[in-house]
Design an enzyme around this catalytic site. Structure first.
Site, PDB file in Angstrom:
ATOM      1  N   GLY A  73       0.822  -1.212   0.000  1.00 12.92           N
ATOM      2  CA  GLY A  73       0.000   0.000   0.000  1.00 12.92           C
ATOM      3  C   GLY A  73       0.854   1.259   0.000  1.00 12.92           C
ATOM      4  O   GLY A  73       0.530   2.247  -0.666  1.00 12.92           O
ATOM      5  N   THR A  74       1.954   1.206   0.726  1.00 10.64           N
ATOM      6  CA  THR A  74       2.852   2.372   0.809  1.00 10.64           C
ATOM      7  C   THR A  74       3.372   2.738  -0.581  1.00 10.64           C
ATOM      8  O   THR A  74       3.379   3.911  -0.967  1.00 10.64           O
ATOM      9  CB  THR A  74       4.035   2.056   1.753  1.00 10.64           C
ATOM     10  OG1 THR A  74       3.502   1.755   3.044  1.00 10.64           O
ATOM     11  CG2 THR A  74       5.003   3.215   1.859  1.00 10.64           C
ATOM     12  N   ASN A 152      -7.321   3.992   9.334  1.00  8.20           N
ATOM     13  CA  ASN A 152      -6.756   2.802   9.990  1.00  8.20           C
ATOM     14  C   ASN A 152      -6.864   2.835  11.507  1.00  8.20           C
ATOM     15  O   ASN A 152      -6.969   1.802  12.142  1.00  8.20           O
ATOM     16  CB  ASN A 152      -5.296   2.613   9.585  1.00  8.20           C
ATOM     17  CG  ASN A 152      -4.504   3.905   9.591  1.00  8.20           C
ATOM     18  OD1 ASN A 152      -4.901   4.889   8.967  1.00  8.20           O
ATOM     19  ND2 ASN A 152      -3.400   3.918  10.297  1.00  8.20           N
ATOM     20  N   SER A 200      -3.628  -3.128  -0.378  1.00  8.99           N
ATOM     21  CA  SER A 200      -2.543  -3.949   0.144  1.00  8.99           C
ATOM     22  C   SER A 200      -3.088  -5.299   0.589  1.00  8.99           C
ATOM     23  O   SER A 200      -4.031  -5.350   1.394  1.00  8.99           O
ATOM     24  CB  SER A 200      -1.924  -3.205   1.332  1.00  8.99           C
ATOM     25  OG  SER A 200      -0.913  -3.992   1.915  1.00  8.99           O
ATOM     26  N   ALA A 201      -2.478  -6.386   0.090  1.00 10.22           N
ATOM     27  CA  ALA A 201      -3.047  -7.724   0.303  1.00 10.22           C
ATOM     28  C   ALA A 201      -3.098  -8.172   1.756  1.00 10.22           C
ATOM     29  O   ALA A 201      -4.037  -8.844   2.174  1.00 10.22           O
ATOM     30  CB  ALA A 201      -2.258  -8.744  -0.519  1.00 10.22           C
ATOM     31  N   HIS A 202      -2.066  -7.772   2.546  1.00  6.44           N
ATOM     32  CA  HIS A 202      -2.014  -8.333   3.907  1.00  6.44           C
ATOM     33  C   HIS A 202      -3.102  -7.795   4.828  1.00  6.44           C
ATOM     34  O   HIS A 202      -3.278  -8.291   5.936  1.00  6.44           O
ATOM     35  CB  HIS A 202      -0.614  -8.158   4.522  1.00  6.44           C
ATOM     36  CG  HIS A 202      -0.253  -6.767   4.944  1.00  6.44           C
ATOM     37  ND1 HIS A 202      -0.242  -6.395   6.263  1.00  6.44           N
ATOM     38  CD2 HIS A 202       0.116  -5.671   4.244  1.00  6.44           C
ATOM     39  CE1 HIS A 202       0.139  -5.113   6.351  1.00  6.44           C
ATOM     40  NE2 HIS A 202       0.359  -4.662   5.134  1.00  6.44           N
ATOM     41  N   THR A 238      10.764  -8.044 -11.400  1.00  7.76           N
ATOM     42  CA  THR A 238      10.242  -9.387 -11.704  1.00  7.76           C
ATOM     43  C   THR A 238       8.960  -9.649 -10.913  1.00  7.76           C
ATOM     44  O   THR A 238       8.902  -9.384  -9.715  1.00  7.76           O
ATOM     45  CB  THR A 238      11.312 -10.450 -11.360  1.00  7.76           C
ATOM     46  OG1 THR A 238      12.477 -10.143 -12.132  1.00  7.76           O
ATOM     47  CG2 THR A 238      10.833 -11.853 -11.668  1.00  7.76           C
ATOM     48  N   CYS A 325       1.584   0.834  12.597  1.00  7.45           N
ATOM     49  CA  CYS A 325       2.751   1.290  11.842  1.00  7.45           C
ATOM     50  C   CYS A 325       3.503   2.360  12.630  1.00  7.45           C
ATOM     51  O   CYS A 325       4.624   2.706  12.308  1.00  7.45           O
ATOM     52  CB  CYS A 325       2.330   1.861  10.493  1.00  7.45           C
ATOM     53  SG  CYS A 325       1.217   0.779   9.615  1.00  7.45           S
TER      54      CYS A 325
HETATM   55  N1  PLP Z   1      -2.612   3.027   4.189  1.00  9.78           N
HETATM   56  C1  PLP Z   1      -3.312   2.650   5.269  1.00  9.78           C
HETATM   57  C2  PLP Z   1      -4.630   3.283   5.536  1.00  9.78           C
HETATM   58  C3  PLP Z   1      -2.805   1.669   6.130  1.00  9.78           C
HETATM   59  O1  PLP Z   1      -3.506   1.289   7.198  1.00  9.78           O
HETATM   60  C4  PLP Z   1      -1.537   1.104   5.846  1.00  9.78           C
HETATM   61  C5  PLP Z   1      -0.936   0.124   6.765  1.00  9.78           C
HETATM   62  O2  PLP Z   1      -1.206   0.109   7.961  1.00  9.78           O
HETATM   63  C6  PLP Z   1      -0.864   1.521   4.689  1.00  9.78           C
HETATM   64  C7  PLP Z   1      -1.430   2.487   3.886  1.00  9.78           C
HETATM   65  C8  PLP Z   1       0.454   0.918   4.299  1.00  9.78           C
HETATM   66  O3  PLP Z   1       0.231  -0.341   3.719  1.00  9.78           O
HETATM   67  P1  PLP Z   1       1.441  -1.388   3.554  1.00  9.78           P
HETATM   68  O4  PLP Z   1       1.658  -1.986   4.899  1.00  9.78           O
HETATM   69  O5  PLP Z   1       0.940  -2.387   2.578  1.00  9.78           O
HETATM   70  O6  PLP Z   1       2.591  -0.627   3.044  1.00  9.78           O
END
Ligand code: PLP
Length: 376
Positions: A73-74, A152, A200-202, A238, A325
């Site tokens: 996601g980042t 989040n 973001s998949a996780h 890749t 995070c």
């Molecule tokens: N955006 C939001 C709203 C999130 O909650 C997060 C992760 O906590 C991210 C972006 C970042 O995603 P990733 O962990 O896949 O980099």
């Protein structure tokens, strides 16, 4: 097998679904070819990627050509924030003051390195962006608006359709960070009209280290990462075949179970709050009624969120203070400040985030433990 702990930090990351793991294995074992090679050994992984792209596109109402795989996601957020304005005259970005740092820090970098200017919309006390505040701020000098689909830390869902419409009315592109929303609430890019969407998949029971970016057909976004010609030349590197397949499988599962998952998790959420009320535990709930199911931000006056986290940890319960995070930073989170939470409450804030694998037993254990910890 008996569970040894209760995991209630699903907004930080979620357990890989058994279906996704199963779907990933062949691409890690016998089908290990580089998907971009021209020989026959690469045909299967190439097709697996094409199928995954189609599955993901179907899940969000997009076309396969509009889906680009990224590492997380980042990366997806950075790609948009750092590149969307490159071809435009206007260098103004509008975002909100409760975005994830993957947007906020990317905006700071765009200001520092690309001469962008950034305006931050102040959210309401429930964490929602007021659409009128966007109308009042947006001007011809802006080229991009980036507002998350759901927060989040407190789960508040934003009025993305209206915000995208206002942005388009002023000729601006609209991006949404949907990392907390995809796979948890209905998300459809055709209905919302967004130009870019990060995922973001996780966060939806897929593997870590893989994500995607939706880019609306006809919208040009220069690459962020240069190298090989993967992803039609727009994202080099890749292809991570196993993770791409795992992500598509996890998303398709969550989308097909969406209604049941929402009911199940909402039920758990009500049950937890009911048990806390019954036990006489005093708390302040943050966020909005319109929130991601299971994202429960609670503040306990006179307590330290960090201390509650560690006490629960000793009891085998994993939750978070604010955003996972941010767990290395002890200062009050920018989200809790933005919603105007009093410092004393903000300091005593924890986030419990329930997922589809949680049970009523888990909720009972959490409620009992909180009662114990707060009573002390
Ligand atoms: N955006 C939001 C709203 C999130 O909650 C997060 C992760 O906590 C991210 C972006 C970042 O995603 P990733 O962990 O896949 O980099």
């Amino acid at each position: 097998m008996m569970k040894h702990f209760v995991y209630a930090d699903n907004a930080a990351t979620s357990q890989l679904s058994p279906g996704a793991l199963e779907a990933m294995l062949p691409w890690l074992k016998e089908e290990y070819a580089n998907a971009s090679q021209p020989y026959t050994f690469s045909r299967k992984p190439k097709k697996a990627i094409a199928d995954a792209r189609e599955t993901i596109a179907d899940c969000i109402g997009a076309s396969p050509e509009e889906i680009f795989f990224s590492s997380c996601g980042t990366e997806s957020n950075n790609w948009v924030i750092q590149r969307a304005l490159n071809n435009l005259q206007c260098k103004g970005i509008i975002t909100s003051n409760i975005e994830h740092h993957a947007v906020l820090r990317a905006c700071e970098a765009a200001e520092k390195y690309f001469g962008a200017t950034v305006d931050y919309l102040q959210v309401q006390n429930d964490g929602a962006v007021n659409v009128d505040s966007l109308s009042a701020t947006i001007s011809q000098s802006h080229g991009l608006v980036s507002i998350m689909t759901a927060n989040n830390e407190i789960g508040t869902i934003q009025p993305v359709c209206e915000l995208a419409e206002i942005s388009h009315g002023m000729g601006c592109l609209f991006h949404t960070d949907a990392v907390q929303a995809i796979g948890h609430i209905p998300v459809n890019v055709k209905d919302s009209g967004v130009d870019f969407l990060s995922a973001s998949a996780h966060k939806f029971n897929g593997p870590k280290g893989i994500g995607f970016l939706f880019v609306k057909k006809g919208v040009f976004l220069p690459p962020l990462i240069y190298g090989g010609g993967q992803e039609s030349g727009f994202r080099a590197g890749t292809e991570n075949v196993a993770s791409i397949v795992g992500m598509a499988t996890a998303l398709a599962e969550n989308v097909s179970e969406l209604e049941n998952n929402i009911l199940h998790i909402s039920d758990l959420e009500s049950s937890l709050l009911h048990q806390l009320d019954e036990a006489g535990v005093r708390y302040h709930r943050n966020g909005s009624k319109n929130h991601i199911p299971g994202n429960i931000s609670l503040s306990f006056e006179g307590f330290e969120g960090e201390a509650i986290l560690h006490r629960l940890d000793l009891l085998g319960i994993h939750i978070s203070t604010g955003s996972a995070c941010d767990s290395k930073e002890t200062k009050i989170s920018h989200v809790l400040q933005a919603i105007g939470l009093e410092p004393d409450l903000a300091k005593g804030t924890i986030r419990i985030s329930l997922g589809k694998n949680n049970t009523q037993d888990d909720v009972q254990i959490i409620a009992k433990a909180l009662k114990k910890v707060i009573a002390r």
